[in-house]
Every structure is written in C-alpha cells, then in structure tokens.
Design an enzyme around this catalytic site. Structure first.
Site, PDB file in Angstrom:
ATOM      1  N   PRO A  12      44.220  39.029  51.240  1.00  0.00           N
ATOM      2  CA  PRO A  12      42.897  38.827  50.618  1.00  0.00           C
ATOM      3  C   PRO A  12      42.004  40.210  49.672  1.00  0.00           C
ATOM      4  O   PRO A  12      42.259  41.687  50.291  1.00  0.00           O
ATOM      5  CB  PRO A  12      42.356  38.353  51.715  1.00  0.00           C
ATOM      6  CG  PRO A  12      42.588  37.754  52.227  1.00  0.00           C
ATOM      7  CD  PRO A  12      44.147  38.953  52.741  1.00  0.00           C
ATOM      8  N   CYS A  13      41.302  40.352  48.943  1.00  0.00           N
ATOM      9  CA  CYS A  13      40.658  40.784  47.515  1.00  0.00           C
ATOM     10  C   CYS A  13      39.322  41.216  48.259  1.00  0.00           C
ATOM     11  O   CYS A  13      38.889  42.284  47.960  1.00  0.00           O
ATOM     12  CB  CYS A  13      41.331  40.712  46.633  1.00  0.00           C
ATOM     13  SG  CYS A  13      42.590  40.429  45.710  1.00  0.00           S
ATOM     14  N   PRO A  14      38.053  39.994  48.423  1.00  0.00           N
ATOM     15  CA  PRO A  14      36.714  39.733  49.063  1.00  0.00           C
ATOM     16  C   PRO A  14      37.049  41.359  49.919  1.00  0.00           C
ATOM     17  O   PRO A  14      35.933  41.700  49.307  1.00  0.00           O
ATOM     18  CB  PRO A  14      36.639  38.914  49.370  1.00  0.00           C
ATOM     19  CG  PRO A  14      38.046  37.407  48.597  1.00  0.00           C
ATOM     20  CD  PRO A  14      39.523  38.676  48.813  1.00  0.00           C
ATOM     21  N   PRO A  15      36.960  41.759  50.883  1.00  0.00           N
ATOM     22  CA  PRO A  15      36.907  42.661  51.145  1.00  0.00           C
ATOM     23  C   PRO A  15      37.019  44.017  50.804  1.00  0.00           C
ATOM     24  O   PRO A  15      35.738  45.114  51.147  1.00  0.00           O
ATOM     25  CB  PRO A  15      38.372  42.985  52.764  1.00  0.00           C
ATOM     26  CG  PRO A  15      38.299  41.848  52.476  1.00  0.00           C
ATOM     27  CD  PRO A  15      38.499  41.326  51.284  1.00  0.00           C
ATOM     28  N   PHE A  16      37.683  44.716  49.191  1.00  0.00           N
ATOM     29  CA  PHE A  16      37.390  45.078  48.726  1.00  0.00           C
ATOM     30  C   PHE A  16      36.929  45.384  47.390  1.00  0.00           C
ATOM     31  O   PHE A  16      36.770  46.293  46.860  1.00  0.00           O
ATOM     32  CB  PHE A  16      38.878  45.611  48.925  1.00  0.00           C
ATOM     33  CG  PHE A  16      39.419  46.180  50.466  1.00  0.00           C
ATOM     34  CD1 PHE A  16      39.899  46.685  50.242  1.00  0.00           C
ATOM     35  CD2 PHE A  16      40.502  45.372  50.824  1.00  0.00           C
ATOM     36  CE1 PHE A  16      40.273  47.792  52.339  1.00  0.00           C
ATOM     37  CE2 PHE A  16      41.066  45.244  51.798  1.00  0.00           C
ATOM     38  CZ  PHE A  16      40.616  45.918  52.523  1.00  0.00           C
TER      39      PHE A  16
END
Length: 412
Positions: free
Chosen positions: A77-81
């Site tokens: 998943p991309c949202p954390p970064f």
C-alpha cells in the site's frame, strides 16, 4: 531451463504480475485483499494460485511454504508514504513495507522487488529507508533503491515509482537498473483510435490538442467517492489535454457530440495510459469504479517487465560485474542505532555534518514518527537514544490488527 517462480504480495489486478510474466517469471502464488482484483487475476490466468485476504494473515498464506522461491515481489500500500496523504509511514495501519522486508528472512528468495510511490524517496523517510537497507544486509542481501519514471519505458504518463531491489551477493554485481527506452507516446497518439471508435468526428482534432503525456493516473481509495482522475492539480492538467476529469465514461464519445466536445476517459482508455496495450493484454472484472481503481492503482506492466528483465539478467550473470557499494541514507539514524546508550547532539551533528541545532531537532522529529526516540534532558544538556521501530513487522500485539479489522472495508 531453470524455472524462476515468483510469489507476489499485494498483487492488485495484475500490472506487476503481467510484466514479471513477460520477463520470464512464473507465478507460484499471488496474494491480494480486494475481491474484484482477485477475480481479475483469476479471469486472466486461471492456472495461477490466487490467495484472497490479508497478506499478513498466516491463514491466507504461509511464507515458509515458499522458501527458496526465485523472487518475492509486490506493490504494498502507498498511502503511508503518499505526498497527497499524511505520510504517517510506520504509524499507518496500511503500512506493509517493513513487514514485506521481514518476510525475506523466512522466504529466502533469490531476489526481492518492492515498489511504492515517490514519497518514500523523500527526506521524511530517510530513517525508514536506512532501517530497510540494514535489515536486508542482516539477512545477507545487497539492496538498491531507484526512482523510475513510467514515461521512460513507453508509458504515456509521468508516474514516478520508487523501487527497491535486493539480491544475494553472488547475483548483485550483475544487476543494473533498466535504461530508459524511446520516448513515450502522447495521450492523443495513445487514445485516438479509442476516441474515434464510436463515430466521434472530433477525435482527430482532439488528439492534436492532447499532445503531451498524461499526469499520473490516480487510482483513488475506497475511503472516497467514485472514480475520477485525481485532485485539482491533476484535473487542470487533464483539462489542458482536452479531457474532462470529473469521472469516467461508460463509452467513447458518439457521432452526435460536437467537434469541440471535451470527453471523459473510459476504463479502457485509462488502461492504455497505464501501459496495457496489444503487447500487454488484460481484462478487468467488476463494476466501473472497481475496474478504474484496479487499473489506476497498478504498477504499469512495461515498467515491471523492464525491472523484472533486469533481475533475470542478474540471475544469469549477464554482462560485466560491477562493484557494489553500501548505500547510506541517514547518518543520524545509523549513529543512534550503533549506540546502546544516549548520544549527544554534538556527536549526531558531527556524524551528519550539520552546524545547525534546529536542523538536528527537525531530523530527530522525523525519525520519531517512525521510531521511538527517547530524549533525556539533564540541566542544559540533552541526549537521544533510538528505541523500537513503530512499523508492523508481524507482531501479534501491534495496533495494526485492530485498525485493519476496523477499516478493512475501506482499505485499498
């Protein structure tokens, strides 16, 4: 010929999978949370084993069952970064990057490939990246990061992706990042046949206006509404290309539309912009919004193909071996990690060649978002000690479990 199998985590709808297949890898397993994306994988490759569910759940798959596979790959998943988000990193319950790295110690693959958004390459995450490199070194791998642009590999959009590749020492000297190929086609060149396919007479003139590559396709999140082409800045860029970005069309414009009509893109058109083509054919299942999210969140197949081929060449020891240098991202993190006790600001500033105490405090603040940092103040003297990594790496008591269950329906 040697069979090179891949286990792919967070496989999505198959962008990376298709590219890796083109590079010569065979899927031993693909794991994905989203039901519609799993259906897409099964529809396109009925012989693949697809596991549906939380990739960190041992009841979904057990990494130990795949020990010795050639490649462990994934687009976690991309949202954390993401720059567009809060960049919570290790504090985000969706963060699986550190967990994926830990699986290397279990699976012992010949190589690791993980891709994520450009945000992970920024100074905010220097400590996080250093932790990843250090862990891979401890596991006996040589790792490299590289920011690649999809447009350098024939994909008609910007789409920068930050990619981690790790190999065993005997293969690492032969790994070279893929070189950019011919320039990407414009949006107009890519889509003119689809725009004209329903009889729209303005397609040719529209294609002349759409004479640039696209902004990055945004897959969106289940937390938000229906499919559209991204935030305000992206919508302005699409408008300059003659595209209405406020939604996705069911069909190409018809003959009844005026020549100056501003069309919306269909899912098929978005797939073209993401790199699917006659060379990379794929069918997407589900309703329109789900199909759009599957396409928009994917790793473009041509880029995955290029990186996968580079890994395969390293496996075959093609070319002249290079000298492999250690990569250091954060001297402050490394100094803190190397010390069992508290470290003075003067020592930390010297390690990072800093002369500004405020800059040191800013960097400590960034580190403290992903690591526990203990600060001890005695009189006018302050010292720091690095504590535990906050990220989920498989701990049974980590807050990630409850948060994942609470938000599962909205995770994408």
């Amino acid at each position: 010929m040697t069979k090179h199998e891949v286990v792919e985590i967070c496989a999505g709808a198959g962008g990376q999978a298709l590219g890796l297949e083109k590079a010569g890898f065979e899927h031993a397993l693909a794991i994905e949370l989203d039901e519609n994306a799993c259906n897409t994988l099964r529809t396109n490759r009925s012989t693949w084993k697809v596991a549906e569910g939380d990739v960190a759940d041992l009841s979904v798959w057990d990494p130990a069952d795949y020990e010795g596979v050639a490649l462990l790959a994934g687009g976690v998943p991309c949202p954390p970064f993401s720059i567009a988000g809060r960049q919570l990193g290790a504090s985000d319950e969706r963060d699986l990057f550190a967990w994926a790295v830990e699986q290397v110690a279990v699976v012992r693959p010949r190589a690791l490939l993980l891709e994520n958004v450009r945000g992970l390459s920024m100074p905010r995450f220097t400590g996080y990246r250093q932790h990843v490199l250090d862990r891979l070194t401890q596991f006996g791998y040589v790792a490299e990061w590289r920011l690649l642009h999809a447009s350098d590999f024939g994909v008609p959009q910007l789409r920068p992706r930050f990619i981690l590749v790790a190999l065993k020492p005997e293969d690492a000297p032969y790994f070279r990042w893929p070189e950019p190929r011919s320039s990407a086609p414009t949006v107009g060149e890519t889509l003119i046949d689809l725009m004209a396919s329903n009889g729209w007479h303005g397609a040719k003139e529209w294609a002349k206006r759409a004479d640039k590559i696209a902004p990055t396709i945004v897959g969106g999140s289940k937390k938000h509404g229906g499919a559209d082409l991204g935030p305000t800045r992206a919508k302005r860029a699409w408008a300059a290309l003659g595209v209405d970005a406020l939604g996705i069309a069911d069909a190409p414009p018809s003959a009844k539309e005026s020549d100056d009509f501003k069309p919306k893109l269909t899912c098929e058109m978005v797939a073209r912009i993401q790199g699917w083509s006659d060379e990379y054919t794929w069918e997407f299942t589900g309703r329109k919004t789900s199909r759009y999210r599957q396409i928009g969140n994917a790793f473009p197949p041509p880029v995955a193909h290029a990186v996968g081929s580079a890994i395969m060449r390293a496996f075959h020891h093609e070319g002249t071996p290079k000298t492999v240098d250690d990569t250091e991202h954060d001297p402050i993190y490394k100094t803190l990690r190397a010390s069992s006790g508290f470290v003075t600001p003067e020592r930390l500033m010297k390690s990072a060649d800093l002369d500004d105490r405020a800059e040191l405090e800013r960097r400590i603040g960034l580190l403290s978002r992903d690591f526990e940092v203990e600060i001890r103040t005695e009189g006018t003297k302050t010292r720091y000690r690095l504590g535990s990594f906050k990220a989920f790496i498989g701990q049974e008591d980590h807050a990630r479990h409850d948060l994942f269950l609470k938000h599962r329906a909205r995770i994408s």
